[in-house]
Design a protein around this motif. Structure first.
Motif, PDB file in Angstrom:
ATOM      1  N   ALA A 159       0.837  -1.207   0.000  1.00 22.00           N
ATOM      2  CA  ALA A 159       0.000   0.000   0.000  1.00 22.00           C
ATOM      3  C   ALA A 159       0.868   1.252   0.000  1.00 22.00           C
ATOM      4  O   ALA A 159       1.985   1.257   0.524  1.00 22.00           O
ATOM      5  CB  ALA A 159      -0.922   0.002   1.216  1.00 22.00           C
ATOM      6  N   GLU A 160       0.331   2.304  -0.626  1.00 19.49           N
ATOM      7  CA  GLU A 160       0.946   3.628  -0.631  1.00 19.49           C
ATOM      8  C   GLU A 160       2.392   3.617  -1.125  1.00 19.49           C
ATOM      9  O   GLU A 160       3.296   4.174  -0.507  1.00 19.49           O
ATOM     10  CB  GLU A 160       0.845   4.262   0.766  1.00 19.49           C
ATOM     11  N   LEU A 161       2.581   2.996  -2.279  1.00 23.86           N
ATOM     12  CA  LEU A 161       3.883   3.043  -2.932  1.00 23.86           C
ATOM     13  C   LEU A 161       3.964   4.287  -3.808  1.00 23.86           C
ATOM     14  O   LEU A 161       3.010   4.624  -4.516  1.00 23.86           O
ATOM     15  CB  LEU A 161       4.075   1.818  -3.831  1.00 23.86           C
ATOM     16  N   THR A 162       5.089   4.948  -3.794  1.00 25.65           N
ATOM     17  CA  THR A 162       5.302   6.020  -4.758  1.00 25.65           C
ATOM     18  C   THR A 162       5.665   5.388  -6.102  1.00 25.65           C
ATOM     19  O   THR A 162       6.238   4.285  -6.147  1.00 25.65           O
ATOM     20  CB  THR A 162       6.431   6.952  -4.325  1.00 25.65           C
ATOM     21  N   PRO A 163       5.342   6.045  -7.212  1.00 22.87           N
ATOM     22  CA  PRO A 163       5.762   5.509  -8.504  1.00 22.87           C
ATOM     23  C   PRO A 163       7.273   5.286  -8.589  1.00 22.87           C
ATOM     24  O   PRO A 163       7.724   4.303  -9.188  1.00 22.87           O
ATOM     25  CB  PRO A 163       5.297   6.582  -9.493  1.00 22.87           C
TER      26      PRO A 163
END
Length: 238
Positions: free
Chosen positions: A209-213
């Motif tokens: 969850a909530e990975l940056t590109p």
């Protein structure tokens, strides 16, 4: 039987990777009494011990065009047929294809929870206003800004410019990391966060969850996955 359905219809049954547990008793009963069952090897294996003795199975891998013929021949012979689909057969699934080549009256569709819906539930993200994008297509290579409409990621690139939330069906070639690199190539790396749900309903299920590109672009993920993307900044409106 519904007035909208022929007698002895082909049952198109949406399944998930927890196998029999994913089905209602009625849908499971139709599957367990079918004379012919059609599906991908992975889904057929989930139900191998539930099929009745003498049941014939067809692996649809690379043989999609033969399915309508199999189904028509079986129904004409008075045999019952079940097709195993993943999740909801009407959401980027097999049911519309079969309806075009047979007719809707020849089918009885048993929907299941879509893997996209399940992934949203895992992270608690409302999905009623999200845009669904399928990139389950042939490998067109990495996205370059300005790529033509024929590129397999073109629809996704367009969607990133117009929507706040995206639910993305991936493929072995068009991976979560490739999606992340598309966002970076489009100059949108700071505008989005990603969640990647791997192996849903399997023992090795994992949700990132909530990975940056930028982070996702360097990662490797299990082959069975779906991606959720949501904007951290609103779309620029002229």
């Amino acid at each position: 039987m519904s007035a909208l359905t022929d007698r002895n219809p082909c049952h198109v049954i949406g399944v998930l990777d927890d196998g029999p547990a994913s089905l209602t008793p009625v849908a499971l009963a139709y599957l367990c009494t079918a004379d012919i069952v059609i599906g991908a090897p992975r889904t057929l294996a989930l139900f191998a011990d539930r099929l009745k003795p003498g049941c014939r199975t067809h692996d649809l891998t690379g043989r999609l065009s033969q399915m309508p013929g199999w189904i028509s021949a079986a129904r004409e012979a008075g045999q019952s047929v079940a097709v195993l689909a993943t999740g909801d057969p009407l959401c980027h699934g097999i049911a519309p294809y079969l309806a075009r080549h047979l007719c809707l009256r020849a089918l009885r569709i048993w929907p299941n929870v879509s893997t996209l819906q399940l992934a949203c539930a895992r992270i608690g993200l409302p999905w009623q206003d999200a845009r669904i994008v399928s990139i389950h297509a042939a490998d067109a290579g990495e996205w370059q800004r300005g790529s033509p409409p024929g590129h397999g990621l073109y629809a996704l690139a367009q969607a990133t410019r117009a929507h706040e939330r995206l639910l993305i069906l991936t493929s072995p070639a068009n991976t979560p990391a490739r999606i992340a690199r598309l966002l970076l190539a489009e100059g949108q790396g700071d505008d989005w966060l990603l969640a990647v749900a791997e192996n849903l309903l399997q023992a090795n299920e994992r949700v990132h969850a909530e990975l940056t590109p930028e982070a996702a672009a360097q990662m490797e993920f299990a082959p069975l996955n779906v991606v959720i993307a949501w904007r951290t900044r609103p779309v620029a409106r002229p």
